[in-house]
Design a protein around this motif. Structure first.
Motif, mmCIF file in Angstrom:
data_model
loop_
_atom_site.group_PDB
_atom_site.id
_atom_site.type_symbol
_atom_site.label_atom_id
_atom_site.label_comp_id
_atom_site.label_asym_id
_atom_site.label_seq_id
_atom_site.Cartn_x
_atom_site.Cartn_y
_atom_site.Cartn_z
ATOM 1 N N LEU A 198 0.841 -1.189 0.000
ATOM 2 C CA LEU A 198 0.000 0.000 0.000
ATOM 3 C C LEU A 198 0.882 1.246 0.000
ATOM 4 C CD1 LEU A 198 -2.576 1.734 0.550
ATOM 5 C CD2 LEU A 198 -2.252 1.233 2.962
ATOM 6 N N VAL A 199 0.669 2.111 -0.971
ATOM 7 C CA VAL A 199 1.318 3.418 -0.926
ATOM 8 C C VAL A 199 0.245 4.396 -0.463
ATOM 9 C CG1 VAL A 199 2.643 5.150 -2.186
ATOM 10 C CG2 VAL A 199 2.712 2.742 -2.924
ATOM 11 N N TYR A 200 0.482 5.020 0.675
ATOM 12 C CA TYR A 200 -0.513 5.921 1.254
ATOM 13 C C TYR A 200 -0.010 7.359 1.147
ATOM 14 C CZ TYR A 200 -4.118 7.648 4.413
ATOM 15 O OH TYR A 200 -5.194 8.306 4.941
ATOM 16 N N TYR A 201 -0.791 8.193 0.493
ATOM 17 C CA TYR A 201 -0.435 9.602 0.308
ATOM 18 C C TYR A 201 -1.234 10.433 1.297
ATOM 19 C CZ TYR A 201 1.443 8.102 -4.214
ATOM 20 O OH TYR A 201 2.159 7.471 -5.194
ATOM 21 N N ASN A 202 -0.536 11.134 2.165
ATOM 22 C CA ASN A 202 -1.211 11.995 3.130
ATOM 23 C C ASN A 202 -1.350 13.401 2.539
ATOM 24 O OD1 ASN A 202 -2.254 13.301 5.320
ATOM 25 N ND2 ASN A 202 -0.354 13.264 6.525
ATOM 26 N N ASN A 203 -2.498 13.680 1.980
ATOM 27 C CA ASN A 203 -2.738 15.010 1.394
ATOM 28 C C ASN A 203 -3.343 15.978 2.403
ATOM 29 O OD1 ASN A 203 -1.826 14.140 -1.120
ATOM 30 N ND2 ASN A 203 -3.832 13.342 -1.681
ATOM 31 N N SER A 204 -3.498 15.502 3.639
ATOM 32 C CA SER A 204 -4.123 16.345 4.664
ATOM 33 C C SER A 204 -3.079 17.266 5.283
ATOM 34 C CB SER A 204 -4.732 15.459 5.757
ATOM 35 O OG SER A 204 -3.724 15.037 6.658
ATOM 36 N N PRO A 205 -3.527 18.300 6.016
ATOM 37 C CA PRO A 205 -2.559 19.172 6.703
ATOM 38 C C PRO A 205 -2.075 18.564 8.021
ATOM 39 C CG PRO A 205 -4.796 20.014 6.953
ATOM 40 C CD PRO A 205 -4.903 18.788 6.100
ATOM 41 N N ASP A 206 -2.543 17.370 8.364
ATOM 42 C CA ASP A 206 -2.201 16.755 9.655
ATOM 43 C C ASP A 206 -1.109 15.695 9.517
ATOM 44 O OD1 ASP A 206 -4.320 18.171 10.890
ATOM 45 O OD2 ASP A 206 -5.717 16.676 10.083
ATOM 46 N N THR A 207 -0.365 15.508 10.588
ATOM 47 C CA THR A 207 0.612 14.417 10.639
ATOM 48 C C THR A 207 -0.108 13.174 11.137
ATOM 49 O OG1 THR A 207 2.433 15.932 11.063
ATOM 50 C CG2 THR A 207 2.738 13.643 11.760
ATOM 51 N N LEU A 208 0.025 12.076 10.414
ATOM 52 C CA LEU A 208 -0.681 10.852 10.802
ATOM 53 C C LEU A 208 0.258 9.917 11.562
ATOM 54 C CD1 LEU A 208 -2.623 10.066 7.497
ATOM 55 C CD2 LEU A 208 -3.346 11.456 9.435
ATOM 56 N N THR A 209 -0.217 9.476 12.739
ATOM 57 C CA THR A 209 0.610 8.555 13.526
ATOM 58 C C THR A 209 0.066 7.127 13.464
ATOM 59 O OG1 THR A 209 -0.678 9.111 15.468
ATOM 60 C CG2 THR A 209 1.375 10.332 15.149
ATOM 61 N N LYS A 210 -1.160 6.989 12.966
ATOM 62 C CA LYS A 210 -1.793 5.670 12.884
ATOM 63 C C LYS A 210 -2.504 5.529 11.543
ATOM 64 C CE LYS A 210 -3.214 5.538 17.729
ATOM 65 N NZ LYS A 210 -4.384 5.627 18.607
ATOM 66 N N VAL A 211 -2.630 4.309 11.092
ATOM 67 C CA VAL A 211 -3.545 4.029 9.973
ATOM 68 C C VAL A 211 -4.380 2.809 10.348
ATOM 69 C CG1 VAL A 211 -2.116 5.029 8.129
ATOM 70 C CG2 VAL A 211 -1.872 2.602 8.706
ATOM 71 N N TYR A 212 -5.470 2.619 9.631
ATOM 72 C CA TYR A 212 -6.402 1.533 9.955
ATOM 73 C C TYR A 212 -6.686 0.692 8.721
ATOM 74 C CZ TYR A 212 -7.314 4.408 14.046
ATOM 75 O OH TYR A 212 -7.167 5.137 15.189
ATOM 76 N N TYR A 213 -6.842 -0.591 8.948
ATOM 77 C CA TYR A 213 -7.281 -1.506 7.894
ATOM 78 C C TYR A 213 -8.569 -2.183 8.356
ATOM 79 C CZ TYR A 213 -2.577 -1.667 5.733
ATOM 80 O OH TYR A 213 -1.393 -1.362 5.121
ATOM 81 N N HIS A 214 -9.336 -2.647 7.384
ATOM 82 C CA HIS A 214 -10.505 -3.461 7.701
ATOM 83 C C HIS A 214 -10.174 -4.923 7.562
ATOM 84 C CE1 HIS A 214 -13.457 -0.378 7.971
ATOM 85 N NE2 HIS A 214 -12.775 0.232 7.033
ATOM 86 N N LEU A 215 -10.636 -5.687 8.520
ATOM 87 C CA LEU A 215 -10.514 -7.142 8.421
ATOM 88 C C LEU A 215 -11.952 -7.676 8.448
ATOM 89 C CD1 LEU A 215 -7.650 -7.498 11.070
ATOM 90 C CD2 LEU A 215 -7.404 -7.215 8.594
ATOM 91 N N TYR A 216 -12.649 -7.461 7.345
ATOM 92 C CA TYR A 216 -14.090 -7.724 7.326
ATOM 93 C C TYR A 216 -14.447 -9.165 7.681
ATOM 94 C CZ TYR A 216 -15.029 -3.258 4.957
ATOM 95 O OH TYR A 216 -15.153 -1.941 4.642
ATOM 96 N N PHE A 217 -13.612 -10.097 7.272
ATOM 97 C CA PHE A 217 -13.969 -11.505 7.540
ATOM 98 C C PHE A 217 -14.061 -11.803 9.034
ATOM 99 C CE2 PHE A 217 -12.225 -13.441 3.320
ATOM 100 C CZ PHE A 217 -13.335 -12.947 2.654
ATOM 101 N N ASN A 218 -13.366 -10.997 9.866
ATOM 102 C CA ASN A 218 -13.422 -11.240 11.312
ATOM 103 C C ASN A 218 -14.821 -11.020 11.888
ATOM 104 O OD1 ASN A 218 -10.737 -11.767 11.159
ATOM 105 N ND2 ASN A 218 -10.049 -9.943 12.277
ATOM 106 N N ALA A 219 -15.690 -10.368 11.115
ATOM 107 C CA ALA A 219 -17.068 -10.158 11.590
ATOM 108 C C ALA A 219 -17.833 -11.478 11.648
ATOM 109 C CB ALA A 219 -17.796 -9.183 10.671
ATOM 110 N N PHE A 220 -17.325 -12.462 10.907
ATOM 111 C CA PHE A 220 -18.088 -13.718 10.796
ATOM 112 C C PHE A 220 -17.522 -14.784 11.728
ATOM 113 C CE2 PHE A 220 -18.387 -11.233 6.936
ATOM 114 C CZ PHE A 220 -19.756 -11.043 6.882
ATOM 115 N N GLN A 221 -17.492 -14.405 13.012
ATOM 116 C CA GLN A 221 -17.040 -15.317 14.066
ATOM 117 C C GLN A 221 -18.015 -15.193 15.226
ATOM 118 O OE1 GLN A 221 -13.183 -13.843 15.196
ATOM 119 N NE2 GLN A 221 -12.275 -14.249 13.184
ATOM 120 N N PRO A 222 -18.307 -16.327 15.904
ATOM 121 C CA PRO A 222 -19.186 -16.229 17.077
ATOM 122 C C PRO A 222 -18.622 -15.211 18.069
ATOM 123 C CG PRO A 222 -18.804 -18.526 16.486
ATOM 124 C CD PRO A 222 -17.889 -17.706 15.624
#
Ligand SMILES: [Zn+2]
Length: 399
Positions: free
Chosen positions: A50-74
């Motif tokens: 993943l190449v992530y371009y920060n076009n915002s005026p803020d400094t980013l210290t974290k990023v997030y990913y989705h792990l959608y398949f984890n929703a399908f667990q008891p």
């Protein structure tokens, strides 16, 4: 005084425009993915750059990913929510709580590196939080390499395998930081380059344009040419430019037809071969072409050059450059569902309003414009059927 008014208006508009430029930005992503789906174990092994371009005026210290398949667990938030709210989706209810070990979904992170260095991360249900080793300063980019393995869950809602209409795999991935509890989703604009390795008997339909049609065949090859299908596996290569998500479905029994919209995209139709016993999916193709023509003319030309209408086998869901829809049932329901999902392409998938925050904008437009299309093309849509209170009535409710 009157003659001064246009100048004042102009001044007012331009000052707003200047202001707007200061606080509005869009992030950008480029994904390159290489995944292999084992159709016996339903396991996926993959890498993602993943190449992530920060076009915002803020400094980013974290990023997030989705792990959608984890929703399908008891015990997942989606499971608990659908067992405890007063009006659960009847397609979900307690089905997640009953999944066995080899039926649940999961995504395991094997390695995660930022610019070549390991990073710290935590997994909270469907969200992977990454503490960046090096913050991303405004107007800079970073490269995150991810290696993962996953199990495709039995289909419950939207994503999964072996659903009741017989579609083997339907899948999607995207970005925003909300937990997945079976609602809408949103992502960042980006380019996606995906290689999928799978048993050569399977046909894939999804977001993006296939880059190696003459190797793959399965109806993607030039008309009149024949591609000898090899045994073993094939590697499919899709590229999608400027999209907010990537979705794909795979099945051994897909028929695949292509139809060109005059001055519009090439439409691809993927449906179970047994649907050929009725002419629903043939009539649907003509209706889809007319719908695209109508929407192109009324709301602006569809900006991508391919679009796929895929029997996903579970409700209806819009994605960039494709939709998954139910494929069985009455023609009237099928065509209404197609029109609704296709229409999302003119608002959510072109303007990328965040539907998880502003569902009324996108659903409002999709309902309005698809009703217009159906009213103007009523012959095609209703073909002998009496029109009832709404196109969506006979479906399981598209979102
Ligand atoms: Zn909708």
């Amino acid at each position: 005084m009157i003659h001064r008014l246009p100048a004042l208006l102009l001044l007012s508009i331009s000052s707003h425009f200047a202001l707007a430029q200061d606080y509005r930005w869009q992030q950008r992503v480029e994904y390159a993915m290489d995944v292999r789906l084992d159709v016996t174990s339903h396991h996926i092994a993959g890498t993602q750059k993943l190449v992530y371009y920060n076009n915002s005026p803020d400094t980013l210290t974290k990023v997030y990913y989705h792990l959608y398949f984890n929703a399908f667990q008891p015990g997942s938030m989606m499971d608990v929510r659908s067992r405890t709210i007063s009006d659960p989706d009847r397609r979900v209810t307690d089905r997640i709580s009953k999944l066995k070990e080899d039926e649940i979904g999961y995504q395991h992170i094997l390695t995660l590196k930022q610019d070549g260095k390991d990073v710290v991360y935590t997994v909270d249900h469907t969200i992977l939080e990454v503490i960046l080793a090096k913050p991303i300063l405004p107007k800079t980019k970073t490269v995150i390499d991810l290696k993962f393995e996953a199990q495709v869950p039995l289909q419950i809602r939207r994503s999964g395998r072996d659903n009741r209409e017989g579609i083997a795999y339907s899948d999607f991935q995207g970005w925003h930081a909300d937990q997945y509890v079976a609602r809408e989703f949103h992502g960042v604009w980006g380019d996606v380059d995906v290689k999928i390795t799978i048993d050569s008997k399977f046909v894939i339909g999804g977001t993006g344009k296939l880059q190696n049609p003459e190797q793959i065949g399965h109806g993607y090859e030039k008309a009149g040419t024949t591609v000898k299908q090899s045994n073993g596996e094939q590697q499919w290569h899709f590229i999608a430019k400027d999209v907010i998500d990537f979705a794909w479905a795979a099945d051994q029994d897909y028929a695949h037809d292509r139809v060109q919209v005059p001055n519009g995209p090439e439409l691809h139709f993927f449906y179970q071969k047994n649907e050929r016993t009725s002419d629903n999916w043939t009539k649907l193709q003509e209706a889809a072409v007319k719908t695209f023509q109508f929407l192109n003319e009324r709301f602006g030309r569809y900006p991508y050059d391919t679009y796929s209408i895929i029997q996903g086998g579970d409700g209806g869901m819009e994605y960039p450059m494709c939709t998954f829809i139910l494929g069985e049932g009455q023609y009237r329901g099928l065509v209404g569902l197609m029109a609704h999902e296709v229409t999302h392409s003119w608002y959510q998938m072109a303007l990328a309003s965040n539907e998880s925050l502003y569902p009324w904008m996108d659903e409002g437009f999709a309902d309005f414009a698809s009703s217009e299309a159906q009213a103007c093309l009523s012959e095609l849509f209703w073909s002998g059927h009496q029109r009832s209170a709404g196109a969506r009535q006979s479906t399981l409710g598209p979102l």
